[in-house]
Structure formats: structure tokens, C-alpha cells
Design a protein around this motif. Structure first.
Motif, PDB file in Angstrom:
ATOM      1  N   ALA A  89      -0.309  -2.500  -5.469  1.00  0.00           N
ATOM      2  CA  ALA A  89       1.008  -2.369  -4.449  1.00  0.00           C
ATOM      3  C   ALA A  89       2.265  -1.340  -5.490  1.00  0.00           C
ATOM      4  O   ALA A  89       2.812  -0.753  -4.507  1.00  0.00           O
ATOM      5  CB  ALA A  89       1.377  -3.464  -3.926  1.00  0.00           C
ATOM      6  N   TYR A  90       2.214  -1.764  -6.621  1.00  0.00           N
ATOM      7  CA  TYR A  90       3.564  -0.960  -7.606  1.00  0.00           C
ATOM      8  C   TYR A  90       2.803  -0.039  -7.546  1.00  0.00           C
ATOM      9  O   TYR A  90       4.509   0.462  -7.191  1.00  0.00           O
ATOM     10  CB  TYR A  90       3.426  -2.002  -8.854  1.00  0.00           C
ATOM     11  CG  TYR A  90       4.249  -1.088  -9.275  1.00  0.00           C
ATOM     12  CD1 TYR A  90       6.056  -1.597  -9.217  1.00  0.00           C
ATOM     13  CD2 TYR A  90       3.913  -1.134 -10.797  1.00  0.00           C
ATOM     14  CE1 TYR A  90       6.795  -2.222  -9.662  1.00  0.00           C
ATOM     15  CE2 TYR A  90       5.212  -0.530 -11.721  1.00  0.00           C
ATOM     16  CZ  TYR A  90       6.657  -0.739 -11.400  1.00  0.00           C
ATOM     17  OH  TYR A  90       8.129  -0.903 -11.945  1.00  0.00           O
ATOM     18  N   ARG A  91       1.716   1.172  -7.808  1.00  0.00           N
ATOM     19  CA  ARG A  91       1.475   2.172  -7.744  1.00  0.00           C
ATOM     20  C   ARG A  91       2.181   3.146  -6.575  1.00  0.00           C
ATOM     21  O   ARG A  91       2.866   3.806  -6.867  1.00  0.00           O
ATOM     22  CB  ARG A  91       0.506   2.514  -8.384  1.00  0.00           C
ATOM     23  CG  ARG A  91      -0.510   3.934  -8.985  1.00  0.00           C
ATOM     24  CD  ARG A  91      -1.392   4.125  -8.387  1.00  0.00           C
ATOM     25  NE  ARG A  91      -1.111   3.537  -6.728  1.00  0.00           N
ATOM     26  CZ  ARG A  91      -1.844   5.046  -5.573  1.00  0.00           C
ATOM     27  NH1 ARG A  91      -0.829   6.152  -6.292  1.00  0.00           N
ATOM     28  NH2 ARG A  91      -1.960   3.856  -4.901  1.00  0.00           N
ATOM     29  N   SER A  92       1.535   2.218  -5.687  1.00  0.00           N
ATOM     30  CA  SER A  92       1.951   2.569  -3.794  1.00  0.00           C
ATOM     31  C   SER A  92       3.642   2.930  -4.392  1.00  0.00           C
ATOM     32  O   SER A  92       3.774   3.970  -3.511  1.00  0.00           O
ATOM     33  CB  SER A  92       1.097   1.951  -3.405  1.00  0.00           C
ATOM     34  OG  SER A  92       1.105   2.092  -1.852  1.00  0.00           O
ATOM     35  N   ALA A  93       4.192   2.320  -4.753  1.00  0.00           N
ATOM     36  CA  ALA A  93       5.672   2.199  -4.504  1.00  0.00           C
ATOM     37  C   ALA A  93       5.772   2.958  -5.144  1.00  0.00           C
ATOM     38  O   ALA A  93       7.208   3.560  -4.713  1.00  0.00           O
ATOM     39  CB  ALA A  93       6.244   0.494  -4.332  1.00  0.00           C
ATOM     40  N   CYS A  94       5.688   3.184  -6.256  1.00  0.00           N
ATOM     41  CA  CYS A  94       6.294   3.957  -7.021  1.00  0.00           C
ATOM     42  C   CYS A  94       5.601   5.525  -6.864  1.00  0.00           C
ATOM     43  O   CYS A  94       6.486   6.399  -7.177  1.00  0.00           O
ATOM     44  CB  CYS A  94       6.147   3.537  -8.773  1.00  0.00           C
ATOM     45  SG  CYS A  94       6.604   1.953  -9.417  1.00  0.00           S
ATOM     46  N   VAL A  95       4.155   6.118  -6.699  1.00  0.00           N
ATOM     47  CA  VAL A  95       4.259   7.251  -6.509  1.00  0.00           C
ATOM     48  C   VAL A  95       4.198   8.130  -4.728  1.00  0.00           C
ATOM     49  O   VAL A  95       4.645   9.077  -5.035  1.00  0.00           O
ATOM     50  CB  VAL A  95       2.140   7.426  -7.213  1.00  0.00           C
ATOM     51  CG1 VAL A  95       1.631   8.333  -6.876  1.00  0.00           C
ATOM     52  CG2 VAL A  95       2.330   6.730  -8.879  1.00  0.00           C
ATOM     53  N   ASP A  96       3.778   6.924  -3.940  1.00  0.00           N
ATOM     54  CA  ASP A  96       3.985   7.504  -2.782  1.00  0.00           C
ATOM     55  C   ASP A  96       5.151   7.018  -2.375  1.00  0.00           C
ATOM     56  O   ASP A  96       5.217   7.166  -1.001  1.00  0.00           O
ATOM     57  CB  ASP A  96       2.781   6.529  -2.118  1.00  0.00           C
ATOM     58  CG  ASP A  96       1.134   6.655  -2.429  1.00  0.00           C
ATOM     59  OD1 ASP A  96       0.735   7.499  -2.912  1.00  0.00           O
ATOM     60  OD2 ASP A  96       0.628   6.242  -2.347  1.00  0.00           O
ATOM     61  N   GLY A  97       5.971   6.218  -2.414  1.00  0.00           N
ATOM     62  CA  GLY A  97       6.800   5.534  -1.363  1.00  0.00           C
ATOM     63  C   GLY A  97       6.900   5.026  -0.168  1.00  0.00           C
ATOM     64  O   GLY A  97       6.523   5.492   0.079  1.00  0.00           O
ATOM     65  N   ALA A  98       7.825   3.978   0.078  1.00  0.00           N
ATOM     66  CA  ALA A  98       8.262   3.976   1.381  1.00  0.00           C
ATOM     67  C   ALA A  98       9.131   3.329   1.614  1.00  0.00           C
ATOM     68  O   ALA A  98      10.494   2.610   0.513  1.00  0.00           O
ATOM     69  CB  ALA A  98       6.837   2.819   1.491  1.00  0.00           C
ATOM     70  N   LEU A  99       9.308   3.356   2.973  1.00  0.00           N
ATOM     71  CA  LEU A  99      10.848   2.784   3.374  1.00  0.00           C
ATOM     72  C   LEU A  99      11.049   1.273   2.653  1.00  0.00           C
ATOM     73  O   LEU A  99      10.030   0.134   3.171  1.00  0.00           O
ATOM     74  CB  LEU A  99      11.221   2.378   4.651  1.00  0.00           C
ATOM     75  CG  LEU A  99      12.217   2.520   5.289  1.00  0.00           C
ATOM     76  CD1 LEU A  99      13.585   3.253   4.681  1.00  0.00           C
ATOM     77  CD2 LEU A  99      12.387   2.658   6.977  1.00  0.00           C
TER      78      LEU A  99
END
Length: 101
Positions: A89-99
């Protein structure tokens, strides 16, 4: 069973996350005996490192226990999928980004 851990992550840019990944993979050097990985040593070593890495990512969580290195090490040992899910989840937030990161 499936569960949910509500967590607040520390902010990192994609570049800063890359630096963190370098540290994680540097820490993942396998311990070997006669060319064969010693999984007991590896899992013990990485359980502690997982706790360190998660502590570097998390601001808070909702598990009713303090967010400490010891509690994160216990989580990584007893419910390894939980620590993997938090890192994913952290990787996704840092790499993919989300509102709402």
C-alpha cells in the motif's frame, strides 16, 4: 481471515521512495551456508528489518497497540501477509499516487 489495518503513512516522493527501496534491498542480503540460503537466519534478520522499514513508513495505525519496532516485528513474524500488504500500500501511494495520499 482477511482484515483491515487503517494506517497513516509518512509522505515520500517517488524519488525518496527509490532511495528507501535501495536500503531495503541492500538489507536483504541472504545469509548462506555452503551456497544454500539459511532461511532461519534470513527470516530472523529480515523480520527485524521489516519492522525498521515499516516504522520508517508509518505515522500511525489502528491496531490498539503502540506503533513500535517490537510490535511491528511481532506482526511481521505472526502475520507476514499484513506487513507485506502495508508495504504494498505504501509503495502504491508513493509510486502510483492517488487522491488523498
Amino acid at each position: 481471515t482477511d482484515g483491515v489495518i487503517a494506517a497513516t503513512f509518512k509522505y515520500r516522493t517517488r524519488s525518496e521512495f527509490g532511495v528507501m527501496l535501495n536500503e531495503i534491498f541492500k538489507d536483504a542480503n541472504e545469509e548462506k551456508t555452503d551456497g544454500i540460503p539459511d532461511f532461519e537466519v534470513l527470516f530472523s534478520k529480515m523480520g527485524d528489518k521489516n519492522a525498521d522499514h515499516l516504522l520508517a513508513c508509518l505515522e500511525s495505525w489502528d491496531l490498539g497497540e503502540d506503533l513500535t519496532r517490537a510490535n511491528l516485528a511481532q506482526l511481521s513474524d505472526e502475520v507476514p501477509a499484513a506487513s507485506a500488504a502495508l508495504m504494498a500500500a505504501y509503495r502504491s501511494a508513493c509510486v502510483d499516487g492517488a487522491l488523498g495520499n
